[in-house]
Scaffold this motif. Structure first.
Motif, mmCIF file in Angstrom:
data_model
loop_
_atom_site.group_PDB
_atom_site.id
_atom_site.type_symbol
_atom_site.label_atom_id
_atom_site.label_comp_id
_atom_site.label_asym_id
_atom_site.label_seq_id
_atom_site.Cartn_x
_atom_site.Cartn_y
_atom_site.Cartn_z
ATOM 1 N N HIS A 85 0.832 -1.206 0.000
ATOM 2 C CA HIS A 85 0.000 0.000 0.000
ATOM 3 C C HIS A 85 0.870 1.260 0.000
ATOM 4 N N TYR B 264 -2.067 -1.509 -5.026
ATOM 5 C CA TYR B 264 -3.205 -1.608 -4.106
ATOM 6 C C TYR B 264 -3.763 -3.035 -4.130
ATOM 7 N N SER C 212 -7.579 -1.599 4.162
ATOM 8 C CA SER C 212 -6.847 -1.451 2.902
ATOM 9 C C SER C 212 -7.081 -0.075 2.302
ATOM 10 N N HIS D 81 -4.309 2.941 1.932
ATOM 11 C CA HIS D 81 -4.029 3.440 0.586
ATOM 12 C C HIS D 81 -4.183 4.955 0.529
#
Length: 358
Positions: A10, A290, A303, A307
């Motif tokens: 990430h 990603y 996540s 990111h």
């Protein structure tokens, strides 16, 4: 180790996204729409299928055999995200790389991380967390705390932007450039909300990624989840994004009569083309990594938060490097630094939350 590698992937994706606009700032003699659509051809049309072909040899059949609802919803969210991506460029133009990215991506982070969980609260799905997860589970509470800390960091960056506008009133027109806080903040809000639709598109296109994942796991037993499973989903989302951006940019090219940019004798055409290609390819790499991070952490709130937080962090760092805060007073400069530090803390908190779950 999954959590460590997930955070690392990430970070790389965030670095790519936070850096992609820098080459655009070096383009000379072309209007915004001229360079944006050219870079977009690489971001949305050229690079994604190449990446899918290199990582998922059977990706064309996966798309061909997918259900109409999966493809249509994924494409529609891509269209909406395309508006967010389109206005992102304008937001950065009017607010600068650091402030524009902070506000836009901060909003995208909140909406993109929480809205899917609200949907899954009312429509229970295996492997997906509802909104209650953030209030009753130790890891979920930690993720929510990290999100709130990041929002505080974004607010500090926003406060720095307001102060910057006041500081720039005494500077020359050349130094101010395109900076316009009033117009920029409206564009940034629209962009931030609609940019979250990319995460919704990933959720809608998950059946495509699942097929790619199952094919890979069949051929590679006991090797865990497929790192590149989302590359097939990106193709559909980015078709939608390209459609929106293409229509708007062609409209501007006609309206402003800027088609002639590509034939200007005094514009460095070869250099501009390479810069746009570099910007577009770098932009796509954010989602390439990603997907790798998501395969390790899961396509949940953590996540998306990681990111977005990394993108905000890197874009603000670029803002300092590019001297976008040159000429502001020490209080304003301290505010943007405090915002960056706060966002770093939020990244650490969200990363720690994943270790609690695992």
């Amino acid at each position: 180790m999954n959590a460590v590698f997930g955070v690392l992937f990430h970070f790389i994706g965030g670095f790519a996204s936070g850096s992609f606009y820098v080459p655009y700032k070096k383009v000379k003699g072309w209007s915004w729409e001229s360079m944006w659509i050219l870079g977009g051809l690489f971001s949305w049309i050229i690079v994604p299928p190449i990446a899918a072909w290199l990582t998922i040899p059977d990706f064309v059949n996966i798309i061909r055999l997918a259900s109409y609802s999966t493809l249509s919803y994924t494409f529609i969210f891509g269209l909406l995200w395309g508006i967010g991506g389109l206005t992102y460029g304008l937001g950065v133009r009017y607010l600068g790389v650091s402030l524009g990215s902070s506000i836009i991506l901060g909003l995208s982070m909140v909406f993109g991380s929480l809205m899917p969980s609200i949907y899954y609260f009312f429509n229970e799905t295996a492997g997906k967390h509802g909104i209650d997860y953030f209030f009753i589970n130790q890891s979920g509470i930690c993720i929510l705390i990290g999100l709130l800390i990041c929002v505080i960091g974004v607010c500090l960056c926003g406060q720095a932007g307001i102060s910057k506008e006041k500081d720039l009133t005494s500077l020359s027109t050349e130094t101010k450039s395109d900076y316009n806080f009033g117009l920029g903040i409206v564009v940034a809000i629209i962009s931030g909300v609609l940019s979250a639709c990319f995460n919704f598109g990933i959720e809608s296109g998950k059946p495509l990624a699942d097929v790619a994942n199952e094919i890979w796991k069949t051929n590679h037993p006991n090797h865990g989840e497929f790192l590149y499973q989302n590359n097939v989903t990106y193709i559909i989302i980015l078709w939608g994004g390209f459609t929106t951006n293409f229509i708007w940019c062609v409209y501007l090219l006609f309206k402003n009569n800027t088609f002639s940019d590509y034939t200007k004798a005094d514009a460095p055409k070869g250099k501009n083309l390479l810069l746009c290609a570099l910007a577009g390819t770098t932009w796509y790499l954010q989602f390439f990594f990603y997907g790798m991070g998501e395969s390790r952490l899961g396509n949940g709130a953590s996540s998306w938060i990681l990111h977005m937080a990394f993108i905000i962090l890197i874009s603000n760092a670029w803002g300092v490097v590019l001297k976008e805060w040159k000429g502001v007073n020490k209080k304003t400069y301290r505010s943007i630094i405090a915002g960056i530090v706060t966002i770093i803390i939020s990244i650490c908190v969200v990363g720690f939350a994943r270790t609690l779950e695992n």
